[in-house]
Design a protein around this motif. Structure first.
Motif, PDB file in Angstrom:
ATOM      1  N   LYS A   1      14.284  46.309  89.411  1.00  0.00           N
ATOM      2  CA  LYS A   1      14.769  47.470  88.675  1.00  0.00           C
ATOM      3  C   LYS A   1      16.168  47.886  89.167  1.00  0.00           C
ATOM      4  CE  LYS A   1      13.541  51.871  86.712  1.00  0.00           C
ATOM      5  NZ  LYS A   1      14.890  52.348  86.884  1.00  0.00           N
ATOM      6  N   GLY A   2      16.388  47.770  90.488  1.00  0.00           N
ATOM      7  CA  GLY A   2      17.695  48.128  91.035  1.00  0.00           C
ATOM      8  C   GLY A   2      18.810  47.290  90.429  1.00  0.00           C
ATOM      9  N   ASP A   3      18.576  45.986  90.299  1.00  0.00           N
ATOM     10  CA  ASP A   3      19.572  45.110  89.682  1.00  0.00           C
ATOM     11  C   ASP A   3      19.831  45.528  88.241  1.00  0.00           C
ATOM     12  OD1 ASP A   3      19.441  43.790  92.020  1.00  0.00           O
ATOM     13  OD2 ASP A   3      18.467  41.976  91.235  1.00  0.00           O
ATOM     14  N   HIS A   4      18.719  45.800  87.556  1.00  0.00           N
ATOM     15  CA  HIS A   4      18.821  46.174  86.149  1.00  0.00           C
ATOM     16  C   HIS A   4      19.675  47.438  85.999  1.00  0.00           C
ATOM     17  CE1 HIS A   4      17.329  45.821  82.012  1.00  0.00           C
ATOM     18  NE2 HIS A   4      17.330  47.138  81.992  1.00  0.00           N
ATOM     19  N   ASP A   5      19.390  48.445  86.834  1.00  0.00           N
ATOM     20  CA  ASP A   5      20.147  49.698  86.763  1.00  0.00           C
ATOM     21  C   ASP A   5      21.616  49.465  87.105  1.00  0.00           C
ATOM     22  OD1 ASP A   5      17.839  50.940  86.071  1.00  0.00           O
ATOM     23  OD2 ASP A   5      17.551  51.992  87.976  1.00  0.00           O
ATOM     24  N   ALA A   6      21.852  48.636  88.135  1.00  0.00           N
ATOM     25  CA  ALA A   6      23.235  48.363  88.536  1.00  0.00           C
ATOM     26  C   ALA A   6      23.984  47.693  87.390  1.00  0.00           C
ATOM     27  CB  ALA A   6      23.254  47.475  89.787  1.00  0.00           C
ATOM     28  N   ARG A   7      23.304  46.760  86.714  1.00  0.00           N
ATOM     29  CA  ARG A   7      23.963  46.070  85.609  1.00  0.00           C
ATOM     30  C   ARG A   7      24.241  47.031  84.454  1.00  0.00           C
ATOM     31  NH1 ARG A   7      25.570  40.890  84.086  1.00  0.00           N
ATOM     32  NH2 ARG A   7      25.587  40.646  86.347  1.00  0.00           N
ATOM     33  N   ARG A   8      23.316  47.953  84.226  1.00  0.00           N
ATOM     34  CA  ARG A   8      23.553  48.932  83.164  1.00  0.00           C
ATOM     35  C   ARG A   8      24.755  49.816  83.505  1.00  0.00           C
ATOM     36  NH1 ARG A   8      19.141  50.320  79.453  1.00  0.00           N
ATOM     37  NH2 ARG A   8      19.640  52.512  79.671  1.00  0.00           N
ATOM     38  N   ARG A   9      24.930  50.102  84.785  1.00  0.00           N
ATOM     39  CA  ARG A   9      26.125  50.869  85.182  1.00  0.00           C
ATOM     40  C   ARG A   9      27.396  50.048  84.974  1.00  0.00           C
ATOM     41  NH1 ARG A   9      22.900  52.872  89.239  1.00  0.00           N
ATOM     42  NH2 ARG A   9      23.619  51.342  90.760  1.00  0.00           N
ATOM     43  N   ASP A  10      27.333  48.751  85.295  1.00  0.00           N
ATOM     44  CA  ASP A  10      28.490  47.874  85.047  1.00  0.00           C
ATOM     45  C   ASP A  10      28.847  47.894  83.565  1.00  0.00           C
ATOM     46  OD1 ASP A  10      28.460  47.143  87.670  1.00  0.00           O
ATOM     47  OD2 ASP A  10      27.595  45.148  87.337  1.00  0.00           O
ATOM     48  N   VAL A  11      27.804  47.808  82.741  1.00  0.00           N
ATOM     49  CA  VAL A  11      28.038  47.810  81.302  1.00  0.00           C
ATOM     50  C   VAL A  11      28.697  49.121  80.890  1.00  0.00           C
ATOM     51  CG1 VAL A  11      26.940  47.752  79.029  1.00  0.00           C
ATOM     52  CG2 VAL A  11      26.099  46.233  80.841  1.00  0.00           C
ATOM     53  N   SER A  12      28.211  50.232  81.426  1.00  0.00           N
ATOM     54  CA  SER A  12      28.782  51.527  81.048  1.00  0.00           C
ATOM     55  C   SER A  12      30.245  51.631  81.459  1.00  0.00           C
ATOM     56  CB  SER A  12      27.973  52.657  81.685  1.00  0.00           C
ATOM     57  OG  SER A  12      26.705  52.724  81.076  1.00  0.00           O
ATOM     58  N   GLY A  13      30.574  51.095  82.639  1.00  0.00           N
ATOM     59  CA  GLY A  13      31.973  51.091  83.067  1.00  0.00           C
ATOM     60  C   GLY A  13      32.839  50.342  82.059  1.00  0.00           C
ATOM     61  N   ALA A  14      32.315  49.198  81.594  1.00  0.00           N
ATOM     62  CA  ALA A  14      33.060  48.405  80.601  1.00  0.00           C
ATOM     63  C   ALA A  14      33.167  49.174  79.284  1.00  0.00           C
ATOM     64  CB  ALA A  14      32.370  47.056  80.385  1.00  0.00           C
ATOM     65  N   VAL A  15      32.091  49.880  78.922  1.00  0.00           N
ATOM     66  CA  VAL A  15      32.122  50.678  77.689  1.00  0.00           C
ATOM     67  C   VAL A  15      33.206  51.746  77.787  1.00  0.00           C
ATOM     68  CG1 VAL A  15      30.841  52.384  76.324  1.00  0.00           C
ATOM     69  CG2 VAL A  15      29.703  50.294  77.085  1.00  0.00           C
ATOM     70  N   TRP A  16      33.270  52.434  78.930  1.00  0.00           N
ATOM     71  CA  TRP A  16      34.296  53.469  79.097  1.00  0.00           C
ATOM     72  C   TRP A  16      35.696  52.895  78.951  1.00  0.00           C
ATOM     73  CZ3 TRP A  16      31.750  55.492  84.213  1.00  0.00           C
ATOM     74  CH2 TRP A  16      30.638  56.261  83.884  1.00  0.00           C
ATOM     75  N   ARG A  17      35.915  51.718  79.559  1.00  0.00           N
ATOM     76  CA  ARG A  17      37.263  51.141  79.487  1.00  0.00           C
ATOM     77  C   ARG A  17      37.623  50.768  78.049  1.00  0.00           C
ATOM     78  NH1 ARG A  17      35.232  48.984  84.225  1.00  0.00           N
ATOM     79  NH2 ARG A  17      34.853  46.902  83.384  1.00  0.00           N
ATOM     80  N   VAL A  18      36.659  50.223  77.316  1.00  0.00           N
ATOM     81  CA  VAL A  18      36.919  49.889  75.910  1.00  0.00           C
ATOM     82  C   VAL A  18      37.191  51.163  75.116  1.00  0.00           C
ATOM     83  CG1 VAL A  18      35.903  48.970  73.784  1.00  0.00           C
ATOM     84  CG2 VAL A  18      35.593  47.735  75.949  1.00  0.00           C
ATOM     85  N   LEU A  19      36.376  52.195  75.365  1.00  0.00           N
ATOM     86  CA  LEU A  19      36.558  53.450  74.631  1.00  0.00           C
ATOM     87  C   LEU A  19      37.911  54.079  74.927  1.00  0.00           C
ATOM     88  CD1 LEU A  19      33.070  55.190  74.949  1.00  0.00           C
ATOM     89  CD2 LEU A  19      34.066  54.133  72.927  1.00  0.00           C
ATOM     90  N   ALA A  20      38.293  54.096  76.215  1.00  0.00           N
ATOM     91  CA  ALA A  20      39.561  54.726  76.580  1.00  0.00           C
ATOM     92  C   ALA A  20      40.729  54.000  75.934  1.00  0.00           C
ATOM     93  CB  ALA A  20      39.714  54.763  78.098  1.00  0.00           C
ATOM     94  N   ALA A  21      40.598  52.680  75.789  1.00  0.00           N
ATOM     95  CA  ALA A  21      41.712  51.890  75.240  1.00  0.00           C
ATOM     96  C   ALA A  21      41.705  51.869  73.716  1.00  0.00           C
ATOM     97  CB  ALA A  21      41.653  50.457  75.781  1.00  0.00           C
ATOM     98  N   HIS A  22      40.515  51.802  73.091  1.00  0.00           N
ATOM     99  CA  HIS A  22      40.473  51.545  71.653  1.00  0.00           C
ATOM    100  C   HIS A  22      39.664  52.559  70.862  1.00  0.00           C
ATOM    101  CE1 HIS A  22      42.237  47.737  72.766  1.00  0.00           C
ATOM    102  NE2 HIS A  22      41.214  47.460  73.557  1.00  0.00           N
ATOM    103  N   GLY A  23      39.026  53.506  71.550  1.00  0.00           N
ATOM    104  CA  GLY A  23      38.223  54.492  70.828  1.00  0.00           C
ATOM    105  C   GLY A  23      36.919  53.895  70.332  1.00  0.00           C
ATOM    106  N   PHE A  24      36.108  54.746  69.710  1.00  0.00           N
ATOM    107  CA  PHE A  24      34.821  54.270  69.202  1.00  0.00           C
ATOM    108  C   PHE A  24      35.000  53.251  68.086  1.00  0.00           C
ATOM    109  CE2 PHE A  24      30.993  56.166  70.942  1.00  0.00           C
ATOM    110  CZ  PHE A  24      31.551  56.976  71.889  1.00  0.00           C
TER     111      PHE A  24
END
Lengths: 197, 197
Positions: free
Chosen positions: B5-28
């Motif tokens: 579960k720890g790996d899974h949660d960590a990966r979901r956080r990695d994904v969220s970081g990537a989502v934020w970067r995409v959003l900041a650069a290109h919006g929804f």
């Protein structure tokens, strides 16, 4: 076969009407050339004859939305604070039509923040709106209805209040029915009118 | 092979970081599973293992953004008007990080207005924010720092001011540098503090 400019303009207005309906229902995330063509009962090919791409479509739709607002009958009331109040009441999402228009504007912010041209257009729009408010603030100050604070700052504060209230009312219409929006506006203007800053 | 579960949660956080970067650069408008996968150097398949669709991705990214804001160190200063000021200064886009976060929030409004679940999430978020502000307003009223006006109305007005200033500052950062945002906030709070409403 020669094309008439009048026909062309009329068709572009038809397209913009379809764009508004798609935006009001699905937001900018749902705005595609195909969705607009479907809304019009036309082909995507016909659409691209008038607008080469989605960005051109969006820019034109926003310009027409601007023009529609500007073309509304003005308020015959007195200048100053009453005129300012009327302007703001007109902007707030107190009617289904005003809510639909505001929903389009708020939705456009995502696309606009991601595109330098659209962002510049929005920045210019909001600067013009602040300038109109500033003019009314200065009149109200001359009439003694508002204290002599920096009119640029007061205009930016009023615009902030209006934009933020619009956003909250769109997300929570039950908490912000028309009469509460009016009351919040009146209380806010009463606060600005008090001397002693 | 068992998954931790720890790996899974960590990966979901990695994904969220990537989502934020995409959003900041290109919006929804630019947020796709493919764009996020590219940002992570991963495959779209891996991404869908964690988030079945774009909506799940968006909802999770917004929740984490909420949590990040809530986890920031609180202000050790006194309660009342000073705490309210600190809260609002923290929200306004006065730093590159705060501007990037706000840009994500503003961008999310389009998607949220088009989706009932996301819209309900946003409505609840802003209601909680108003509740926090209302608490600070009541404290300031008890301390005699604010006049005894309806705290719900004052909180909604303060939230309106902050949201609208954020929007204007994102579109016109040159017109709204950090020091002007601070000055507008201080003038606004001073206006609220004057007796006589």
């Amino acid at each position: 076969m020669p094309r008439h400019k009048g026909d062309h303009d009329a068709r572009r207005r038809d397209v913009s009407g379809a764009v508004w309906r798609v935006l009001a229902a699905h937001g900018f995330g749902g705005l595609t050339l195909r969705a607009v063509a479907t809304e019009m009962g036309a082909t995507t090919g016909l659409l691209t004859h008038y607008f080469p791409n989605k960005k051109a479509l969006v820019a034109h739709a926003l310009t027409l939305l601007d023009e529609r607002r500007a073309a509304r009958p003005g308020h015959a009331g007195p200048d100053g604070l009453a005129a300012l109040r009327a302007t703001l009441l007109d902007i707030l999402p107190r009617t289904p039509q005003a809510a639909a228009d505001n929903r389009i504007w708020v939705s456009s912010w995502d696309a606009a923040l991601a595109d330098p041209d659209l962002a510049a257009g929005h920045a210019a729009r909001y600067a013009r709106a602040r300038e109109r408010i500033r003019h009314q603030v200065r009149t109200a100050q001359r009439l003694g209805e508002l204290p002599p604070a920096d009119p640029d700052g007061v205009a930016a504060t009023i615009q902030s209040f209006a934009l933020g209230l619009i956003v909250q009312a769109l997300f929570s219409p039950e908490e912000f029915p028309p009469e509460r929006q009016t009351r919040l506006l009146d209380d806010f203007l009463a606060t600005l009118a008090v001397e002693g800053r």
